[in-house]
Design an enzyme around this catalytic site. Structure first.
Site, PDB file in Angstrom:
ATOM      1  N   ASN A  11       7.333   7.568 -12.931  1.00 25.58           N
ATOM      2  CA  ASN A  11       5.931   7.710 -12.511  1.00 25.58           C
ATOM      3  C   ASN A  11       5.678   9.082 -11.924  1.00 25.58           C
ATOM      4  OD1 ASN A  11       4.961   5.193 -13.212  1.00 25.58           O
ATOM      5  ND2 ASN A  11       5.800   4.272 -11.352  1.00 25.58           N
ATOM      6  N   ASP A  68      11.432  14.462  -1.180  1.00 32.81           N
ATOM      7  CA  ASP A  68      11.899  13.366  -0.328  1.00 32.81           C
ATOM      8  C   ASP A  68      10.745  12.983   0.586  1.00 32.81           C
ATOM      9  OD1 ASP A  68      13.979  11.569   0.138  1.00 32.81           O
ATOM     10  OD2 ASP A  68      14.574  12.588   1.975  1.00 32.81           O
ATOM     11  N   ASP A 151       3.046   0.767   1.141  1.00 29.18           N
ATOM     12  CA  ASP A 151       1.597   0.875   0.903  1.00 29.18           C
ATOM     13  C   ASP A 151       0.776  -0.292   1.472  1.00 29.18           C
ATOM     14  OD1 ASP A 151       1.665   3.332  -0.253  1.00 29.18           O
ATOM     15  OD2 ASP A 151       1.482   2.646  -2.312  1.00 29.18           O
ATOM     16  N   ARG A 177       2.238  12.895  -0.771  1.00 30.94           N
ATOM     17  CA  ARG A 177       2.856  13.465  -1.971  1.00 30.94           C
ATOM     18  C   ARG A 177       1.831  14.284  -2.753  1.00 30.94           C
ATOM     19  NH1 ARG A 177       6.175   9.887  -2.773  1.00 30.94           N
ATOM     20  NH2 ARG A 177       4.547   8.420  -3.317  1.00 30.94           N
TER      21      ARG A 177
END
Ligand code: IMP
Length: 192
Positions: A11, A68, A151, A177
């Site tokens: 992904n 990371d 999440d 991210r």
């Protein structure tokens, strides 16, 4: 220029592939026949990202970047942080990690937290780090089915939804991210 993204997460790979400027080709670990487990033994996100990128650069000779990410919870002194993937034990599931966080925060009113992503890029031996943060808070219970990891219990500041109640695109704009990747892309576009 060819750059390896040192991840096994398909992904993440496809997300970046569609964003990089023309002239940059992203290679996967499979593309370079790297089937080894990348070392990730540092106590910091920066250390782990660099360790993975350096491993590929040193052993395979490719320019490379690695990322990371950790969830840093204020009331837990920054835990789980670098241990986010395995907070409830090696090979645990996301729901186990979530359970551990919710148990530790039981009765706790201070619920501030942030996700932090570090990307380490190595081009011709030169290291550059990019960072993205997303501040928010930890819910009392799980909400939403989208996304992954923590999440369902993370609500970014300014929103009434958890990350797991957002679409991938909505999350990508405000996520740790997403922000770190944006910085990487701008850097690559300028060096292209
Ligand atoms: P990684 O460095 O991207 O593999 O992330 C390490 C761990 O942090 C993952 O296994 C997840 O538990 C957690 N994590 C990373 N990014 C996210 C995110 O965007 N949402 C929820 N959890 C995440």
């Amino acid at each position: 220029m060819k750059i390896v993204f040192a991840t096994n997460n398909l992904n993440k790979l496809s997300e970046i592939q569609s964003l990089v400027p023309n002239g940059i080709e992203i290679l996967s670990l499979i593309d370079i026949n790297c089937n080894e487990k990348l070392p990730e033994t540092s106590l910091t996100l920066e250390g782990n990202a660099l360790q993975k990128a350096k491993f590929v650069f040193d052993n395979y000779g490719y320019n490379c970047f690695a990322d990371d990410t950790g969830l840093e919870i204020d009331a837990l002194g920054g835990e789980p942080g670098v241990y986010s993937a395995r907070y409830a034990g090696e090979n645990c599931l996301a729901k186990d990690n979530i359970r551990k966080v919710l148990d530790k925060l039981k009765g706790e009113k201070v619920r501030g937290a942030k996700f932090r992503t570090v990307i380490a890029l190595i081009i011709n031996g030169k290291e550059t780090l990019f960072e993205g943060e997303c501040n928010g808070s930890i819910m009392q219970t799980k909400n939403g089915e989208e996304g992954f990891g923590y999440d369902p219990i993370f609500k970014p500041f300014g929103y009434n939804l958890t990350f797991a109640e957002m679409t991938k695109d909505e999350k990508g704009v405000i996520s740790h991210r997403g922000k770190a990747v944006k910085k990487l892309i701008l850097f690559l576009a300028a060096t292209d």
